[in-house]
Design an enzyme around this catalytic site. Structure first.
Site, PDB file in Angstrom:
ATOM      1  N   SER A  80      27.342 -21.826 -18.261  1.00 33.57           N
ATOM      2  CA  SER A  80      25.870 -21.217 -18.229  1.00 33.57           C
ATOM      3  C   SER A  80      25.078 -22.582 -18.523  1.00 33.57           C
ATOM      4  CB  SER A  80      25.683 -20.356 -19.419  1.00 33.57           C
ATOM      5  OG  SER A  80      25.853 -21.051 -20.630  1.00 33.57           O
ATOM      6  N   HIS A  91      -9.056   8.803  -7.670  1.00 42.68           N
ATOM      7  CA  HIS A  91      -8.605   9.303  -6.286  1.00 42.68           C
ATOM      8  C   HIS A  91      -9.016   8.075  -5.268  1.00 42.68           C
ATOM      9  CE1 HIS A  91      -7.245  13.035  -7.954  1.00 42.68           C
ATOM     10  NE2 HIS A  91      -8.433  13.207  -8.255  1.00 42.68           N
ATOM     11  N   SER A  94      -4.505 -17.390   7.896  1.00 42.44           N
ATOM     12  CA  SER A  94      -3.383 -17.054   8.696  1.00 42.44           C
ATOM     13  C   SER A  94      -3.131 -18.276   9.577  1.00 42.44           C
ATOM     14  CB  SER A  94      -4.203 -15.669   9.402  1.00 42.44           C
ATOM     15  OG  SER A  94      -3.572 -15.671  10.729  1.00 42.44           O
ATOM     16  N   LYS A 119      -9.005 -15.207   9.205  1.00 37.03           N
ATOM     17  CA  LYS A 119      -8.774 -14.698   8.075  1.00 37.03           C
ATOM     18  C   LYS A 119      -8.633 -15.273   6.699  1.00 37.03           C
ATOM     19  CE  LYS A 119      -6.353 -11.203   7.632  1.00 37.03           C
ATOM     20  NZ  LYS A 119      -5.020 -10.908   8.071  1.00 37.03           N
ATOM     21  N   GLU A 140      -1.744 -10.625  -4.191  1.00 40.61           N
ATOM     22  CA  GLU A 140      -0.504  -9.845  -3.545  1.00 40.61           C
ATOM     23  C   GLU A 140       0.796 -10.580  -4.083  1.00 40.61           C
ATOM     24  OE1 GLU A 140      -0.834 -10.688   0.738  1.00 40.61           O
ATOM     25  OE2 GLU A 140      -2.797 -10.025   0.612  1.00 40.61           O
ATOM     26  N   GLN A 183      25.758 -13.293 -21.657  1.00 36.55           N
ATOM     27  CA  GLN A 183      25.381 -14.477 -21.063  1.00 36.55           C
ATOM     28  C   GLN A 183      24.332 -14.134 -20.052  1.00 36.55           C
ATOM     29  OE1 GLN A 183      27.894 -18.173 -21.020  1.00 36.55           O
ATOM     30  NE2 GLN A 183      27.755 -17.572 -18.704  1.00 36.55           N
TER      31      GLN A 183
HETATM   32  N1  ARG Z   1      27.076 -19.698 -23.200  1.00 31.50           N
HETATM   33  C1  ARG Z   1      27.400 -18.299 -24.211  1.00 31.50           C
HETATM   34  C2  ARG Z   1      26.272 -17.282 -23.714  1.00 31.50           C
HETATM   35  O1  ARG Z   1      25.351 -17.853 -23.371  1.00 31.50           O
HETATM   36  C3  ARG Z   1      27.382 -18.995 -25.490  1.00 31.50           C
HETATM   37  C4  ARG Z   1      28.133 -18.010 -26.397  1.00 31.50           C
HETATM   38  C5  ARG Z   1      29.904 -18.087 -25.892  1.00 31.50           C
HETATM   39  N2  ARG Z   1      30.439 -17.248 -27.096  1.00 31.50           N
HETATM   40  C6  ARG Z   1      31.630 -17.074 -26.879  1.00 31.50           C
HETATM   41  N3  ARG Z   1      32.317 -16.244 -27.707  1.00 31.50           N
HETATM   42  N4  ARG Z   1      32.270 -17.396 -25.458  1.00 31.50           N
HETATM   43  O2  ARG Z   1      26.262 -16.078 -24.113  1.00 31.50           O
END
Ligand code: ARG
Length: 466
Positions: free
Chosen positions: A30, A165, A286, A292, A299, A331
């Site tokens: 992560s 409406h 455009s 345009k 949008e 995560q």
């Molecule tokens: N990167 C993990 C998350 O965002 C951190 C927690 C990890 N904990 C574990 N028991 N593996 O959830």
């Protein structure tokens, strides 16, 4: 990426003997998104180390070393000099701790995690980050409401058709339209303030799930980190991503409002309506048609609401049905949180930009008002003479039909023609009814479209912006 024994270097690697599938390494990581909370992670670790020092688990000298080491880790991140080790720095928590060990030595750095888990660590860092982001969004929302109320005040004289409406219904003040959304956004502001309170609670000290066995002072850590209180159950502390879900639910409902607001302005900016014109800063041309001018900002605001609803629904699906406490599914909350926050923050600022630079065309608004929009006022005229509304509604309907049949606008019928429909119409009927300004000014009840009522509404919203 995968060496013969790639888990050996990992902080949890002791028990693992065979290597991870290289795709599993990246699938599990992560760091590429949670690196943005490096500062919060470090602050949490320092608070944790300080609390452990009070317990005698670290000496004051060791604590100083940890602080110094983290000072350097922080500068490396700040200066974009931190080197992530691929395949080793799984997330921000492991990366910061790995680097701390290199700076101050593993002997001391290895003591930092005593009694802590990444489960309470991650929830702490996310909450700190989200709290600050939401406070910034709160400020943006306040600015947006300031623009809404100050435009409403400055442009209180402009009258336009109010629609139901999407059909012309009754005359309103443009300011009343502004404040109709202002009321939604003011509710959003109140809700956001509620959400921030719940985000701003501290899970640190929950450990992996059972709490801390060394008697750590959770209140002291919470106070140091600026939390308003604790998550009162350690299992809940690590299980909870409701703080993200609630943020996204809030965001989804805010975007639903922004989307409707945008839709109205898109319609009002068409040549057919011509009530408003977007500043060049918020429109595009455009590539084919030179004439345009497209309301892309509006949008996009409308379109991005779908993306935010998606994040909310997606995370709720990921979280539902999980067994107790921490599971890696959690995560998944990261990316929805990060993108949701960015989308909302950008959207409020874009909406503020659009509204503060928009031109309005009061004469076009006025020209769209037609006397048939006063048919209810005509019925009310007779109500004021004691005729039951159900009857006056019918009489006014006959006047509408007569005007249609005669091919004239309702206010061009003569008093005699009106009296032919109902003799209770007095000689004053035309001036008493067929005046848009008067019609609007009659709606003096709280929340109405008269000047007085609109000014009251402005004051109510301004109260929230203090
Ligand atoms: N990167 C993990 C998350 O965002 C951190 C927690 C990890 N904990 C574990 N028991 N593996 O959830």
């Amino acid at each position: 990426m995968a060496s013969s024994k790639p888990t050996a270097n990992m902080l949890w690697g002791g028990r693992f003997t065979s290597g991870l599938d290289p795709l599993m390494v990246t699938y599990n990581e992560s760091i590429h998104f949670d690196r943005r909370i490096y500062a919060q992670d470090i602050r949490g670790s320092i608070a944790y180390a300080r609390a452990n020092t009070k317990l005698g688990l670290l000496t004051p000298k060791e604590f100083k070393e940890i602080e110094r080491g983290f000072g350097q880790v922080m500068s490396e991140w700040d200066e974009d000099a931190f080197k992530i080790v691929p395949g080793v720095d799984e997330d921000i928590h492991t990366a910061n701790e790995r680097r701390l060990g290199e700076i101050i030595g593993k002997e001391i750095a290895g003591k930092l995690h005593t009694g802590r888990s990444r489960n309470d660590q991650v929830a702490t860092g996310m909450r700190l980050w989200l709290r600050d982001e939401l406070r910034a969004i709160e400020e943006h929302l306040v600015s947006f409401l300031r623009v809404t109320t100050s435009r409403a005040k400055a442009e209180i004289a402009a009258l336009m058709p109010g629609y139901t409406h999407l059909q012309r219904a009754m005359p309103i003040r443009w300011a009343h339209w502004l404040l109709s959304y202002g009321t939604f956004f003011a509710d959003d502001l109140e809700r956001l303030r509620e959400v921030i309170k719940r985000v701003n609670r501290c899970p640190l000290g929950s450990g992996a799930l059972v709490g801390n066995g060394f008697g750590i002072d959770r209140d002291a850590m919470a106070e140091e980190l600026g939390f308003e209180g604790l998550i009162n159950n350690s299992m809940a502390g690590v299980a909870d991503r409701d703080f993200v879900i609630e943020t996204l639910q809030w965001a989804a409902s805010f975007m639903a409002h922004i989307s409707r607001w945008s839709e109205d302005l898109i319609i009002y900016s068409t040549a057919e309506f011509g009530f408003v014109r977007l500043a060049d800063a918020y429109s595009t041309g455009s590539s084919l048609m030179p004439q345009k001018k497209n309301p892309d900002s509006l949008e996009l605001l409308r379109g991005k609401s779908g993306r935010v609803f998606g994040h909310m629904a997606g995370l709720m699906m990921s979280a539902k049905g999980l067994p107790s406490t921490y599971n890696k599914d959690l995560q998944e909350s990261w990316e929805t949180m990060i993108d949701g926050v960015k989308t909302i923050s950008d959207s409020v600022q874009i909406a503020t930009g659009v509204l503060s630079t928009l031109s309005i065309f009061p004469e076009k608004m006025r020209a769209a008002l037609t006397p048939d929009m006063l048919a209810t006022d005509l019925a009310d005229y007779l109500v004021r003479k004691g005729v039951p509304f159900r009857e006056t509604h019918h009489i006014s309907g006959r006047v509408v039909a007569l005007a249609e049949q005669e091919g004239v606008l309702m206010d061009k019928l003569s008093v005699e023609q009106l009296q032919d429909v109902d003799e209770r119409f007095g000689d004053d009927v035309v001036q008493a009814v067929f005046d848009f300004e008067q019609s609007v000014e009659k709606r003096t009840s709280k929340g109405g479209t008269s000047k007085k009522s609109v000014l009251e509404q402005i004051a109510i919203i301004q109260e929230l912006l203090q």
